[in-house]
Design an enzyme around this catalytic site. Structure first.
Site, PDB file in Angstrom:
ATOM      1  N   GLU A   1     -52.190 -46.537  16.515  1.00 35.34           N
ATOM      2  CA  GLU A   1     -51.091 -45.634  16.198  1.00 35.34           C
ATOM      3  C   GLU A   1     -51.577 -44.409  15.429  1.00 35.34           C
ATOM      4  O   GLU A   1     -52.349 -44.519  14.484  1.00 35.34           O
ATOM      5  CB  GLU A   1     -49.979 -46.357  15.430  1.00 35.34           C
ATOM      6  CG  GLU A   1     -50.399 -47.101  14.200  1.00 35.34           C
ATOM      7  CD  GLU A   1     -49.279 -47.975  13.634  1.00 35.34           C
ATOM      8  OE1 GLU A   1     -48.407 -48.439  14.408  1.00 35.34           O
ATOM      9  OE2 GLU A   1     -49.279 -48.201  12.413  1.00 35.34           O
ATOM     10  N   CYS A   2     -51.155 -43.245  15.881  1.00 35.69           N
ATOM     11  CA  CYS A   2     -51.435 -41.954  15.266  1.00 35.69           C
ATOM     12  C   CYS A   2     -52.942 -41.737  15.093  1.00 35.69           C
ATOM     13  O   CYS A   2     -53.652 -41.553  16.068  1.00 35.69           O
ATOM     14  CB  CYS A   2     -50.674 -41.809  13.953  1.00 35.69           C
ATOM     15  SG  CYS A   2     -50.428 -40.089  13.461  1.00 35.69           S
ATOM     16  N   GLY A   3     -53.461 -41.797  13.877  1.00 32.33           N
ATOM     17  CA  GLY A   3     -54.886 -41.594  13.682  1.00 32.33           C
ATOM     18  C   GLY A   3     -55.733 -42.582  14.455  1.00 32.33           C
ATOM     19  O   GLY A   3     -56.831 -42.250  14.913  1.00 32.33           O
TER      20      GLY A   3
END
Length: 434
Positions: free
Chosen positions: A315-317
């Site tokens: 998720e995300c990073g």
């Protein structure tokens, strides 16, 4: 609840200073954070010595929020809840949370460019809602005389304390405060902030008490799921590049039966050999892109694990680190793991912010899953990949973040709050039937 008129007033600094001061006075202090947040809770955990969980009427839910407050009240002398943004901002707002649970509000007001007007702002904050505003802590006060002028203007709202202007403050970057482990002498800084907080102990001790009852419906959803991850080991990346982890997410994975092991891609550690699945949370890969590029053992391990069909949630990073490459805010390009076709480009403007939910009927029997969470990022993912799904924005139901899949890897900018849907959470870490 420690709230304010807006972001930037010093809520986190004041909450941390207050918690550390009370701890040094022999109190057991528990802190919660209103809304989705990863960094402020890390600072506040260092201040009080306990993990800091999120409270939110939408993402966490009223029943689970109430259950966490009730549980903390069994052992804590003081519970502090740091608000988010301004007191009345958002839907639900910090004020909504305070009113729902009958929690008193203390306003942190930046007095650096005013004096008596602090009193007018306090009255407006109290009466607009209204909320039970029981006091004010004036932040960035220049002198004792300045604090005295503020106190004289408070009318029937007590000035509980004041915090002098700080020569050394908690440093910030594009996603918020700097991680506590990156701040040298963080505990000394927290002690110094506590020393500089002038607190009227008699007035503090006279604040009204709040009673929390345990809701009978809390966590029913979680208990009904059982332990579908029993016998599974989930490897979780945890270091300065992958630091955005809700404590509640780890708790739910354990309740679902999983064993958790941690490792550091930044330290060039391989995925632990006993792992059956991988969780790459968000963080700051853009600040550590060079080290990730050079972490040959980590890169080889994640590529091999993906090729072998290991279930992965990024998720995300975490997703950014699995793309073909990342261009940082200085314009430098760094190759990443290459599992997701496309490039991530950092930008100066905020790309997305707010609550979102990912709904699916893929594994449902009698209900549709809805995994809630949020998004907050300054980059864009330039890709030709076709998403398997999109989240939906809390505010208006509009299309939110894309969810991508490649093999048993699922990835998105969406930060999931696992307790909101344990069944869907478990599905992220299980091999899909072919």
């Amino acid at each position: 609840m420690v709230s304010a008129i807006a972001s930037g007033q010093g809520k986190t600094t004041t909450t941390a200073a207050l918690a550390r001061k009370l701890v040094r006075l022999g109190k057991t202090v528990r802190i919660f954070k209103t809304g989705p947040d990863f960094i402020d809770p890390m600072i506040l955990e260092r201040a009080c010595g306990f993990p800091v969980y999120s409270l939110d009427l939408w993402m966490v839910g009223q029943a689970d929020s109430q259950a966490m407050l009730a549980d903390a009240a069994l052992s804590a002398d003081v519970i502090l809840i740091e608000g988010v943004m301004g007191l009345y901002d958002g839907n639900p707002s910090s004020a909504d949370l305070a009113r729902t649970f009958g929690v008193s509000v203390v306003a942190v007001l930046d007095a650096s460019a005013m004096a008596q007007t602090v009193g007018a702002i306090a009255l407006g904050l109290r009466d607009f809602g209204p909320v039970n505003l029981v006091g004010v802590i004036a932040n960035r006060v220049a002198s004792e005389g300045h604090a005295h002028m503020v106190a004289e203007a408070m009318r029937d709202i007590p000035l509980l304390g004041s915090l002098m202007r700080q020569e050394q403050v908690l440093p910030e970057r594009h996603l918020g405060l700097v991680l506590p482990d990156e701040v040298s002498h963080i505990d000394a800084l927290l002690d110094r902030m506590a020393d500089q907080l002038s607190l009227d102990i008699e007035a503090w001790n006279a604040l009204p008490l709040t009673t929390f009852s345990t809701p009978v419906e809390s966590s029913v959803n979680r208990k009904a799921v059982g332990t579908p991850l029993q016998g599974k080991t989930i490897a979780i990346a945890r270091d300065a590049a992958f630091a955005f982890l809700y404590p509640a997410n780890l708790q739910v994975l354990a309740e679902l039966g999983a064993a958790l092991v941690f490792f550091s891609p930044l330290a060039n550690e391989t995925i632990p050999p006993q792992a059956d699945a991988l969780y790459l949370p968000g963080g700051y890969p853009e600040l550590h892109a060079e080290a990730l590029t050079q972490a040959d053992q980590w890169l080889a391990a994640v590529r091999d694990a993906h090729a072998a069909g290991m279930p992965m949630w990024a998720e995300c990073g975490g997703m950014m680190a699995l793309t073909e490459g990342l261009t940082d805010q200085s314009g430098r390009h760094w190759p990443m793991a290459g599992l997701l076709r496309g490039q991530v480009v950092m930008q100066q403007r905020l790309a997305a912010l707010g609550g979102q939910a990912w709904s699916s009927t893929e594994h449902a029997t009698d209900h549709a899953f809805s995994l809630r969470g949020h998004t907050f990022h300054y980059s864009r993912f330039e890709t030709t990949l076709i998403p398997i799904a999109h989240t939906h924005k809390q505010r208006d139901g509009a299309q939110g973040e894309a969810v991508y899949q490649h093999g048993n890897l699922k990835a998105s900018y969406f930060h999931a709050y696992f307790p909101s849907d344990p069944a869907m959470t478990a599905s992220l870490f299980l091999t899909e039937a072919r």
